[in-house]
Design a protein around this motif. Structure first.
Motif, PDB file in Angstrom:
ATOM      1  N   GLN A  65      60.514  36.944  57.956  1.00 39.34           N
ATOM      2  CA  GLN A  65      59.888  38.078  57.208  1.00 39.34           C
ATOM      3  C   GLN A  65      58.894  38.937  58.244  1.00 39.34           C
ATOM      4  O   GLN A  65      58.921  40.229  58.300  1.00 39.34           O
ATOM      5  N   ALA A  66      58.453  38.299  59.428  1.00 37.20           N
ATOM      6  CA  ALA A  66      57.693  39.288  60.137  1.00 37.20           C
ATOM      7  C   ALA A  66      58.511  40.028  61.083  1.00 37.20           C
ATOM      8  O   ALA A  66      58.264  41.062  61.629  1.00 37.20           O
TER       9      ALA A  66
ATOM     10  N   HIS B 258      52.465  36.045  53.746  1.00 32.86           N
ATOM     11  CA  HIS B 258      53.244  36.568  54.604  1.00 32.86           C
ATOM     12  C   HIS B 258      53.017  37.773  55.556  1.00 32.86           C
ATOM     13  O   HIS B 258      53.323  38.024  56.908  1.00 32.86           O
TER      14      HIS B 258
ATOM     15  N   THR C 265      52.348  37.728  59.780  1.00 31.02           N
ATOM     16  CA  THR C 265      53.072  38.832  60.539  1.00 31.02           C
ATOM     17  C   THR C 265      51.829  39.543  61.568  1.00 31.02           C
ATOM     18  O   THR C 265      52.419  39.723  62.709  1.00 31.02           O
TER      19      THR C 265
END
Length: 346
Positions: free
Chosen positions: A154-155, A175, A179
């Motif tokens: 997701q990063a 999340h 990041t």
């Protein structure tokens, strides 16, 4: 101060900046194409994306097809789910000339960012992520490497396009935090390449499914955006209520009745308590009829636009091809920057 409190404190100023200086922001958002999009997606995220897009925020939507296999053994129906999602996005107001819609699997450079990013986080940091923790607790099988690294993937989604605005609910705030950590550590180690993105907490409360639980395809309690009016009526008709004729909004005691009231409320703009008073002692049958009418009326235009896209599949193909092409250009440029910063630009 914890990250949620700090983010909450930042929200008024951030929203003001987005309103007055939308060109400062590049937003990344998306979902896994695991099934049809439903009313919960529409009110929980899609309409806010449309609003931000229309204000002038540069928008990227990832259909995270690779992430489908983080917690399941098959990628069946993914291709169809991607196409269905694009039709719902466009029908809801997403403009593919303003918003880049793309899939993970079509952007190799994005996924290559995983390698350097994985060197910047520890095993314990990944295991503390709420998504990873909850999946590990709920599953009887070993944690896959892909699921363990889900927060890093997701990063990469956010940072490949230099995204600096990520709309999330409170549960997904970690999340964005990881990041930010990855961006900061990369910059400290190799030089400034990435901006640290900010989370924008979404303001829409979660719309319950028709049984009062979270709206989900797996629970069979969702109203899919691609349903016909008759299919919607059939799903609502099957909703389990209770024997009390007096309709009241009491989510804990009367989950089915309250879910129908909440659904009718988001579609009409009324308060669920006011709808309950309107139905009064007419009972669950009257409530179901009212909810059906509210949903079908609200989705009438969406469905009309969707039918046009269904009759012209080449439009959907073109939207995805154009989005993937734009995403690849950006991802290639970012990966080149990363390699140069790491001294690997051979």
């Amino acid at each position: 101060m914890d990250s949620y409190s700090a983010t909450l404190l930042r929200m008024p100023q951030l929203r003001s900046e987005v309103e007055t200086q939308p060109d400062k922001f590049r937003m990344l958002t998306g979902e896994r194409p695991t099934g049809p999009l439903h009313l919960g997606h529409l009110f929980g995220s899609i309409l806010e994306r449309v609003s931000l897009q229309n204000r002038g925020v540069e928008t990227f939507i990832v259909l995270a097809d690779y992430q489908v296999i983080t917690d399941r053994d098959t990628s069946a129906n993914v291709k169809n789910n991607v196409r269905e999602a694009i039709m719902d996005y466009v029908s809801a107001g997403i403009d593919p000339t303003q918003t880049t819609i793309f899939t993970h699997s079509a952007v190799p450079a994005l996924n290559q960012l995983l390698l350097p990013f994985l060197s910047l986080v520890s095993d314990s940091e990944l295991r503390r992520n709420p998504t990873v923790k909850s999946e590990l607790a709920a599953s009887e099988r070993p944690l896959s490497g892909l699921l363990l690294t889900y927060p890093v993937h997701q990063a990469a989604d956010i940072l490949f396009c230099k995204g600096n605005l990520v709309p999330v609910g409170k549960d997904n705030l970690p999340h964005v935090e990881i990041t930010r950590t990855i961006a900061r550590r990369f910059n400290e180690r190799y030089g400034g390449v990435f901006r640290e993105p900010e989370a924008m907490l979404t303001q829409t409360p979660e719309l319950p499914g028709l049984d009062g639980r979270k709206m989900s395809k797996s629970y069979g309690n969702a109203i899919a955006l691609g349903m016909s009016a008759d299919e919607t009526a059939a799903v609502i008709r099957k909703t389990q209520t209770d024997s009390q004729r007096q309709i009241t909004f009491a989510p804990e005691r009367r989950p089915g009745v309250s879910a129908l009231l909440a659904t009718a409320a988001v579609c009409t703009g009324a308060e669920p308590e006011d709808i309950a008073s309107e139905v009064g002692e007419s009972g669950a049958g009257a409530l179901k009829s009212l909810a059906t009418e509210a949903v079908n009326e609200y989705l009438a235009d969406h469905r009309a636009r969707r039918r046009e896209l269904e009759s012209d599949p080449t439009t959907v193909d073109r939207i995805l091809a154009d989005g993937n092409e734009r995403a690849n250009v950006i991802a290639d440029a970012t990966l080149a920057e990363v390699r140069a910063a790491m001294g690997m630009d051979y």
